[in-house]
Design a protein around this motif. Structure first.
Motif, PDB file in Angstrom:
ATOM      1  N   GLN A 375       0.708  -1.357  -0.168  1.00 18.24           N
ATOM      2  CA  GLN A 375      -0.214   0.087   0.160  1.00 18.24           C
ATOM      3  C   GLN A 375       0.874   1.307   0.175  1.00 18.24           C
ATOM      4  OE1 GLN A 375      -2.132  -1.073   3.397  1.00 18.24           O
ATOM      5  NE2 GLN A 375      -3.939  -1.767   2.170  1.00 18.24           N
ATOM      6  N   ILE A 376       2.263   0.920   0.155  1.00 12.70           N
ATOM      7  CA  ILE A 376       2.801   2.467   0.060  1.00 12.70           C
ATOM      8  C   ILE A 376       3.908   2.598  -1.062  1.00 12.70           C
ATOM      9  CG2 ILE A 376       5.100   3.348   1.382  1.00 12.70           C
ATOM     10  CD1 ILE A 376       4.307   1.230   3.832  1.00 12.70           C
ATOM     11  N   ASP A 377       3.912   3.836  -1.588  1.00 14.40           N
ATOM     12  CA  ASP A 377       4.510   4.244  -2.486  1.00 14.40           C
ATOM     13  C   ASP A 377       5.564   4.493  -2.267  1.00 14.40           C
ATOM     14  OD1 ASP A 377       2.116   3.990  -4.517  1.00 14.40           O
ATOM     15  OD2 ASP A 377       1.683   5.863  -4.003  1.00 14.40           O
ATOM     16  N   TYR A 378       5.875   5.170  -1.176  1.00 14.81           N
ATOM     17  CA  TYR A 378       7.343   6.086  -0.842  1.00 14.81           C
ATOM     18  C   TYR A 378       7.546   5.554   0.328  1.00 14.81           C
ATOM     19  CZ  TYR A 378       7.302   7.619  -5.625  1.00 14.81           C
ATOM     20  OH  TYR A 378       7.546   8.062  -7.227  1.00 14.81           O
ATOM     21  N   LEU A 379       8.519   4.997   0.988  1.00  9.30           N
ATOM     22  CA  LEU A 379       9.002   4.350   2.226  1.00  9.30           C
ATOM     23  C   LEU A 379      10.338   5.713   2.265  1.00  9.30           C
ATOM     24  CD1 LEU A 379       8.260   2.988   5.153  1.00  9.30           C
ATOM     25  CD2 LEU A 379       9.727   1.945   4.528  1.00  9.30           C
ATOM     26  N   VAL A 380      10.107   6.613   3.200  1.00  9.41           N
ATOM     27  CA  VAL A 380      11.561   7.230   3.447  1.00  9.41           C
ATOM     28  C   VAL A 380      11.825   7.608   4.786  1.00  9.41           C
ATOM     29  CG1 VAL A 380      11.895  10.112   3.439  1.00  9.41           C
ATOM     30  CG2 VAL A 380      10.605   9.090   1.440  1.00  9.41           C
ATOM     31  N   ALA A 381      13.398   6.495   4.840  1.00  8.78           N
ATOM     32  CA  ALA A 381      14.109   6.305   6.286  1.00  8.78           C
ATOM     33  C   ALA A 381      15.451   6.461   5.963  1.00  8.78           C
ATOM     34  CB  ALA A 381      14.086   4.843   5.692  1.00  8.78           C
TER      35      ALA A 381
END
Length: 504
Positions: A375-381
């Motif tokens: 469901q996530i397009d971009y995970l920013v970590a």
């Protein structure tokens, strides 16, 4: 004076909101305007024209113009109330000549709105007499304290806003034959929004102590500075989006207390829609204690208490979540709330928002199920946050291996932010470098918030992904360059300038 604008004109309310928000504390000052998003005032044609003619900063020009128009209000009482409420000091010389003592003049410019109001009520007749001079024929009945701080000030702000808008209308009419230029006096300079953005995250009151290093256990340390302000990753990302000129709403929870109201006032000042906020009776608004070192490194302790979002509140706003153009989501919310938010937002696969998630405070169980990742397009970590989601010992030390694992599980893109720049790993096996820029400030929470906001708005503007990443890197560069002067999200013009400097 006005046959074009009235207190009911739609352009009036945004200006009144600026005056209401900025009357608190020291009032309407250039410094407070410069760090806020008070566009309804800053973008008045008269303000921009004065700034261009005089070379003044637009915030200075705005305060000077407001002061001029306060002096020009038709009613003496309106002048007194507006001047004191906004802390302008417009009539200091007149009051001094009228015999008011120096200590009273000093209190009229106090950094405490309550003190300024008390002077107005205590010296009601004296202030009117000083302004009227030889024409003084008596003062009207003084309002009660409750009436002054409520309806009286708000109505004066409405009349002041009408006067400013009318003058701007006449100003445009005199300078151009294109009568359509008057159609949007307040909003004409705003970037055109392309879809609504919603942020789901946490809000707190931040208490920041600036120290050379945090104290050791059983010791204390002298701080070189202290500040207190609304904060939280959710709020910070919402402010960052707002300052880029987009329609933005924040979905979060606050207590129905003084701190919660302070946060709501701050959101209003920044132009952020507060209609999705849950205000909880008999609950205390969360707080964060932060030790911040000189170059941006920090350590924090967060107290949330029992306050939080619940599924019923999310369900009430299901349509807003599913129909927005972009959703920014942080791990500040409980894991069940994260899952429910994603389910509601991504429930329409044919028409769903761009979803950007930041795991700023990784969940203790360190588990992101396959369905969640899809469901996530971009995970920013950051790299250290990703260690918790590695499925093998080797991957813990290699962002490429972690990205491979997460992308195989269904994540579309992983953005890894380092001390300088970073990398975007894509599901197709490709990657995009996040360009680095020169700065003494390390990657921090606020730089990531700016990155997420700019990435979302860049994608909504239909920039190619590589260009949206550069735009987001320019936002990080703007935060880093200005951090020591103003550690807050940048305005769009500043991001544009950094983009031109480094990437055009």
């Amino acid at each position: 004076m006005s046959d074009h604008f009235t207190s009911r004109s739609p352009e009036v309310a945004p200006l009144v909101s600026v005056f209401i928000a900025l009357r608190k504390n020291e009032g309407l000052t250039a410094q407070r305007l410069a760090i806020s998003r008070a566009q309804p005032l800053l973008h008045l044609p008269m303000v921009r024209d004065r700034a261009e003619r005089t070379g003044e900063d637009s915030a200075v020009a705005a305060v000077d113009l407001v002061r001029d128009h306060v002096r020009g209000l038709d009613n003496l009482t309106d002048r007194i109330i507006a001047d004191a409420a906004l802390g302008l000091g417009s009539f200091a010389d007149v009051y001094r000549s009228g015999g008011l003592p120096a200590n009273i003049l000093h209190k009229l410019e106090s950094g405490d709105l309550g003190v300024r109001r008390a002077v107005v009520l205590s010296y009601w007749v004296d202030l009117h007499q000083a302004l009227a001079g030889s024409d003084f024929a008596g003062a009207p009945e003084a309002p009660s304290d409750r009436s002054l701080r409520g309806r009286a000030e708000d109505e004066v702000f409405e009349r002041l806003a009408v006067q400013l808008l009318t003058a701007s209308h006449l100003h445009i009419s005199q300078r151009t034959s294109d009568l359509t230029a008057t159609a949007a006096v307040v909003s004409e300079a705003w970037p055109k929004p392309i879809g609504r953005v919603i942020v789901v995250g946490g809000v707190t009151i931040d208490h920041v102590w600036r120290v050379d290093r945090p104290p050791d256990l059983e010791t204390s340390r002298i701080a070189t500075g202290y500040s207190r302000a609304p904060g939280g990753k959710g709020l910070s990302q919402a402010v960052a989006v707002a300052r880029l000129g987009f329609d933005i709403a924040l979905l979060a929870a606050v207590g129905k207390d003084q701190e919660g109201q302070e946060i709501l006032d701050h959101l209003e000042l920044e132009g952020i829609d507060r209609s999705l906020i849950r205000a909880v009776p008999n609950a205390t608004t969360p707080a964060t204690g932060i030790f911040e070192r000189p170059l941006g490194e920090s350590a924090a302790a967060v107290w949330r208490g029992p306050l939080g979002l619940d599924s019923r509140h999310l369900d009430r706003h299901a349509k807003a979540l599913s129909s927005c153009a972009a959703l920014l989501l942080t791990f500040e919310v409980p894991l069940p709330i994260l899952h429910r938010t994603l389910d509601l937002a991504a429930g329409r696969p044919d028409e769903r928002p761009v979803i950007i998630v930041t795991p700023g405070q990784p969940y203790p169980d360190a588990e992101l199920p396959r369905d969640t990742l899809r469901q996530i397009d971009y995970l920013v970590a950051r790299p250290w946050e990703l260690e918790r989601y590695a499925r093998s010992a080797d991957a813990r030390y290699d962002p490429q291996l972690i990205s491979n694992e997460l992308l195989k599980q269904g994540l579309k893109a992983l953005c890894v932010l380092g001390t300088r720049g970073g990398t975007v790993y894509l599901s197709a096996g490709d990657s995009i470098d996040i360009p680095s820029t020169s700065s003494v400030i390390k990657e921090s929470s606020i730089t990531r918030d700016a990155f997420c906001a700019a990435l979302a708005t860049g994608l909504l503007e239909r920039r190619p992904l590589a260009d949206a990443v550069r735009w987001a890197a320019a936002a990080m560069a703007a935060v880093s360059a200005d951090y020591l002067k103003s550690p807050s999200p940048p305005l769009r013009a500043r991001v544009d300038a950094m983009y031109q400097k480094y990437f055009a």
